[in-house]
Design an enzyme around this catalytic site. Structure first.
Site, PDB file in Angstrom:
ATOM      1  N   HIS A 297      62.814 -22.479  22.855  1.00 19.10           N
ATOM      2  CA  HIS A 297      62.150 -22.099  21.608  1.00 19.10           C
ATOM      3  C   HIS A 297      61.907 -20.592  21.552  1.00 19.10           C
ATOM      4  O   HIS A 297      62.300 -19.923  20.583  1.00 19.10           O
ATOM      5  CB  HIS A 297      60.825 -22.859  21.502  1.00 19.10           C
ATOM      6  N   GLU A 298      61.251 -20.061  22.569  1.00 18.88           N
ATOM      7  CA  GLU A 298      60.911 -18.642  22.544  1.00 18.88           C
ATOM      8  C   GLU A 298      62.159 -17.768  22.627  1.00 18.88           C
ATOM      9  O   GLU A 298      62.200 -16.671  22.073  1.00 18.88           O
ATOM     10  CB  GLU A 298      59.927 -18.302  23.668  1.00 18.88           C
TER      11      GLU A 298
ATOM     12  N   HIS B  52      63.413 -17.187  19.173  1.00 19.17           N
ATOM     13  CA  HIS B  52      62.726 -16.048  18.562  1.00 19.17           C
ATOM     14  C   HIS B  52      63.328 -14.736  19.069  1.00 19.17           C
ATOM     15  O   HIS B  52      63.533 -13.785  18.301  1.00 19.17           O
ATOM     16  CB  HIS B  52      61.242 -16.065  18.917  1.00 19.17           C
TER      17      HIS B  52
ATOM     18  N   HIS C  26      66.448 -13.784  17.384  1.00 21.36           N
ATOM     19  CA  HIS C  26      66.162 -13.296  16.037  1.00 21.36           C
ATOM     20  C   HIS C  26      65.862 -11.788  16.087  1.00 21.36           C
ATOM     21  O   HIS C  26      66.316 -11.019  15.226  1.00 21.36           O
ATOM     22  CB  HIS C  26      64.966 -14.060  15.473  1.00 21.36           C
TER      23      HIS C  26
END
Length: 707
Positions: free
Chosen positions: A497-498, A501, A504
């Site tokens: 998940h991280e 990010h 991104h």
């Protein structure tokens, strides 16, 4: 979670020629912020920065940005996009630089000195932000350009920046009367201080409470890994020969899953769910009531009915009605499933001769027992295959397969903490993309949870392309003597998940700082992170990184099949506890009249109104709901499930292709989502990738909420 500081991160290789004349030469020589770092890629000189450097550098940064803003607002030339909007985007380099390091350190490695500095800095930055947003001459120039926008020849990104900045100034009081602006300034200063205090109190509560286990009998049921880490924690606390359970997730969650002593489970869970809700100096009840009151006042001062109206006006959802309807629809599907799960657990309790009703501190324990009975899957049996470094390399493998990038360790870079790891991210041809830090273990000065942030954000300064410096922060079980850090599958998903990010931020290809990286709508920012989680459970991926830490053998297919078979297990609970927190967030922030005086009573009434069963509490109760009271998710916690609709639909595109690493779809996702930042409407970006707007169907199927 994507965490943002008051000022977004920024580091450029820039000579500080604009320093004001009163800055002493000795300060220039000794303060690392007031000169080029001289490090590879100009990463922050963490090895040279001390706590004493922050306040003088922030004060200098404020001074420099004031001068830059003054030059724009007093420019005698007619306002243009370049001399006003583009110039504004270039302002505040030093302040962004220092603030990024400061707020990342406050989150991941704070201390009493830094917390005291933060109180001063909070007031300074709140006033400075208001000075910019309420600068009449500056706003008149922005408005002059905005009013002639239809006749200007601007790129899509320039049009977005103009629209964004105009609306940002309006949303921050530019159109208010002078006396109303004075009221807004006071509200903003108070909110800044209160949010900081809320987070400090929660951190203190997380660190202050422990349960000391004195006898072997109290460890009954606990896995070997938790016993070892609890013994190590006790040793560090000067209690050698005993065991220490804390309120950090790697400690309390497995304790609730496996401890057979129900009275001890109740003690740990009660402490966890009452954090900052005790009659002491860390009580967050009065603080959150003040925050809610001030937010309502601010929203209404700016012409909105409630704080939720104000916040959501700037998101994909747009209105509280849209959010509440979505939450209600999902609640209606998830609550019956959670009730069925509770009934199944009660049946097991009764069959074992238990004379008690299922309580919230029992759920984790009986869920684990039922998981094992139904699927022959013990979560502890997975841990040996999820050694932290292997998991990290598995995440890298997925990113490399999807996007063709290289990720290599850099041992020559200064690090924000000795535990952190540093990597350089490059294109397949070796072209530098950015720097990535990963910080895995809990410590007293680190907030709980996991997040991504930036030490420097990608953008273009003049003719220079500024590369990003990203950090991902976690709270995973530390290695113990003789055993490495072994993760749960939930922690594996968190790592993916991280890193989503992080991609991104790393892949951002925007010109303007204001729109780059993760500066997107709050209910869009979780798409890149949540979509990455999908690869974590794919058999093709598990076979690559899930290797036994002792033998090196890959996870057996039979175990992978059990993970797949149990993927919808306990989803009633998982969905309901999340939705309950989202509903609680909306209940607080849709208030338009009198604010309650009793926070726990308000929370209890809200949950009763929606029919939450007694054996489940919201994922975050109000006094430790840092997402909404000290983070950036107020009236926005729903965004995780909103983005999950997008991510389930997006991953379905890869599955439909028959190749989860489909290069065409990966290229489209990178170019249309990850590179674009906030330069265009998020739904337009999504449909450009997917070919159509998202459907709820993929999410409902994945969570087992529909057959």
């Amino acid at each position: 979670m994507k965490k943002r500081s008051i000022y977004a991160a920024l580091f450029g290789i820039i000579a500080l020629s604009s320093c004001h004349q009163t800055t002493q030469q000795t300060d220039m020589q000794t303060n690392p912020f007031l000169q080029p770092y001289g490090t590879p890629y100009e990463v922050p000189a963490f090895d040279k920065i001390t706590d004493a450097h922050f306040l003088p550098a922030i004060q200098e940064g404020i001074h420099q940005e004031r001068a830059e803003i003054d030059a724009i607002s007093k420019n005698p030339e007619p306002a243009t996009f370049e001399n006003t909007l583009a110039a504004l985007d270039q302002c505040g380099i030093l302040l962004r630089n220092v603030s990024s390091v400061f707020y990342n350190k406050i989150s991941a490695n704070t201390n009493d000195t830094l917390q005291n500095i933060a109180k001063t800095v909070s007031s300074l930055l709140s006033a400075h932000s208001d000075d910019i947003m309420l600068n009449k001459a500056l706003f008149e120039r922005i408005k002059a350009v905005y009013d002639q926008r239809e006749g200007l020849t601007l790129s899509t990104e320039q049009k977005t920046l103009l629209d964004h900045q105009y609306k940002t100034f309006v949303r921050n009081g530019a159109n208010l009367k002078p006396e109303e602006q004075d009221s807004l300034r006071k509200i903003n200063e108070s909110l800044s201080a209160l949010s900081l205090q809320f987070g400090d109190n929660q951190l203190a509560e997380d660190n202050n409470w422990t349960l000391t286990l004195n006898e072997e009998a109290e460890l009954d049921g606990l896995p070997e890994g938790l016993r070892a880490s609890a013994a190590e924690a006790a040793k560090e606390a000067g209690k050698e020969g005993k065991w220490l359970i804390s309120l950090h997730k790697p400690s309390w969650i497995p304790f609730l899953q496996y401890a057979t002593r129900r009275d001890l489970r109740e003690k740990v869970y009660t402490a966890w769910m009452n954090r900052a809700n005790n009659p002491d100096k860390f009580n967050n009840n009065p603080i959150l009531l003040q925050i809610v009151t001030l937010r309502k006042q601010k929203a209404q001062l700016l012409g909105f009915g409630s704080w939720a109206d104000y916040v959501l006006n700037n998101t994909m959802a747009k209105t509280p009605t849209t959010v509440n309807n979505m939450l209600a629809e999902l609640w209606a599907k998830a609550l019956p499933m959670a009730k069925a799960e509770a009934a199944e657990m009660q049946k097991m309790i009764d069959s074992e001769g238990g004379k008690f009703k299922l309580a919230s501190w029992d759920w984790w324990f009986y869920a684990e027992k039922i998981r094992k009975a139904k699927y022959d899957l013990d979560e502890e049996a997975l841990r040996p295959y999820f050694e932290l470094n292997n998991v990290r390399d598995g995440v890298f493998y997925v990113a490399q397969k999807l996007y063709g990038i290289q990720i290599k360790p850099r041992t020559d870079l200064p690090k924000p903490h000795p535990d952190a790891q540093a990597f350089e991210v490059s294109e397949a041809n070796g072209t530098h993309i950015g720097i990535l830090y990963m910080d895995f273990y809990p410590r007293a000065g680190k907030q709980g949870g996991a997040w991504m942030s930036e030490f420097r954000q990608q953008w273009v300064h003049g003719s220079d392309s500024i590369s990003p410096i990203i950090t991902t922060v976690f709270n995973f079980t530390k290695p113990t003597p003789g055993k490495p850090a072994l993760l749960t599958f939930d922690e594996v998903s968190t790592t993916f998940h991280e890193f989503g990010h992080a991609l991104h931020g790393l892949f951002s290809q925007c010109h303007y700082y204001t729109l780059s990286s993760t500066n997107v709508a709050r209910d869009f920012v979780e798409l890149p992170s949540q979509v990455m989680e999908n690869w974590a459970s794919e058999p093709e991926v598990l076979r690559v990184f899930a290797k036994h830490y002792q033998t090196g053998e890959p996870m057996p297919d039979a175990l992978i099949e059990k993970i797949q078979a149990s993927s919808k297990f306990n989803q009633g609970f998982a969905t309901v506890e999340y939705l309950a927190a989202s509903i609680l967030d909306m209940q607080w922030h849709t208030l338009t009249t009198e604010i309650p005086t009793d926070a726990p009573a308000f929370e209890a009434k809200a949950m009763t109104q929606f029919g939450l069963i007694q054996s489940i509490i919201p994922r975050y109760k109000s006094t430790y709901f840092s997402h909404i009271f000290s983070g950036g998710y107020s009236a926005g916690y729903y965004s995780y499930i909103w983005a999950e609709v997008l991510d389930a639909d997006a991953f379905a595109a890869f599955k439909e292709s028959g190749n989860i690493f489909d290069p065409a779809r990966a290229k489209s996702f990178r170019e249309n989502i990850l590179q674009k930042g906030g330069t265009e409407d998020p739904m337009l970006l999504y449909t450009r990738f997917r070919g159509h707007e998202p459907s709820n169907e993929a999410l409902l199927r994945r969570r087992g909420l529909v057959k």
